[in-house]
Design a protein around this motif. Structure first.
Motif, PDB file in Angstrom:
ATOM      1  N   ARG A   1      -3.743 -14.089 -19.013  1.00 18.15           N
ATOM      2  CA  ARG A   1      -4.040 -12.800 -18.482  1.00 18.15           C
ATOM      3  C   ARG A   1      -5.555 -12.845 -18.018  1.00 18.15           C
ATOM      4  NH1 ARG A   1      -3.165 -10.407 -24.249  1.00 18.15           N
ATOM      5  NH2 ARG A   1      -1.740  -9.815 -24.156  1.00 18.15           N
ATOM      6  N   TYR A   2      -6.237 -14.481 -17.883  1.00 24.13           N
ATOM      7  CA  TYR A   2      -7.968 -15.101 -17.645  1.00 24.13           C
ATOM      8  C   TYR A   2      -7.378 -15.515 -16.198  1.00 24.13           C
ATOM      9  CZ  TYR A   2     -11.776 -18.238 -16.387  1.00 24.13           C
ATOM     10  OH  TYR A   2     -12.248 -19.194 -16.557  1.00 24.13           O
ATOM     11  N   LEU A   3      -6.317 -15.896 -16.172  1.00 26.35           N
ATOM     12  CA  LEU A   3      -6.020 -16.553 -14.438  1.00 26.35           C
ATOM     13  C   LEU A   3      -5.862 -15.057 -14.051  1.00 26.35           C
ATOM     14  CD1 LEU A   3      -4.120 -19.635 -15.201  1.00 26.35           C
ATOM     15  CD2 LEU A   3      -6.255 -19.685 -14.440  1.00 26.35           C
TER      16      LEU A   3
ATOM     17  N   PRO B   1      -9.537 -21.535 -12.477  1.00 28.46           N
ATOM     18  CA  PRO B   1      -8.365 -22.509 -13.202  1.00 28.46           C
ATOM     19  C   PRO B   1      -8.606 -23.597 -13.582  1.00 28.46           C
ATOM     20  CG  PRO B   1      -7.840 -22.439 -11.016  1.00 28.46           C
ATOM     21  CD  PRO B   1      -9.482 -21.485 -11.276  1.00 28.46           C
ATOM     22  N   GLN B   2     -10.235 -23.851 -13.113  1.00 30.39           N
ATOM     23  CA  GLN B   2     -10.650 -25.208 -13.505  1.00 30.39           C
ATOM     24  C   GLN B   2     -11.298 -24.734 -14.679  1.00 30.39           C
ATOM     25  OE1 GLN B   2      -9.538 -28.430 -11.855  1.00 30.39           O
ATOM     26  NE2 GLN B   2      -8.652 -26.700 -10.981  1.00 30.39           N
TER      27      GLN B   2
END
Length: 75
Positions: A25-27, A33-34
């Motif tokens: 969900r965050y992505l 992504p880091q």
């Protein structure tokens, strides 16, 4: 004893699934992504139900003594 370990493994697997769902969900929301979200409410990308489930499972997997030792500073 073996059944207890199997249940704990299943519980741990479910927690990992919840974290993987939240990470995706965050992505999907454009997250870096880091970077890892802080894990705080409103920045963990979990629903209230998922967060509650993860807390309950964590309490079942880890004994209270482990939790207490992690909270108290080492002298």
């Amino acid at each position: 004893m073996k059944q207890s370990n199997t249940i704990k493994q299943q519980q741990a697997q479910r927690i990992l699934e919840l974290f993987a769902i939240a990470r995706q969900r965050y992505l999907d929301a454009g997250g870096n992504p880091q970077r890892t979200p802080s894990g705080l409410k409103q920045d963990d990308y979990m629903t209230d139900e998922e967060r509650q489930e993860a807390l309950v499972l964590g309490r079942q997997i880890f004994p209270q003594e482990y939790i207490d030792n992690r909270k108290s500073p080492k002298t």
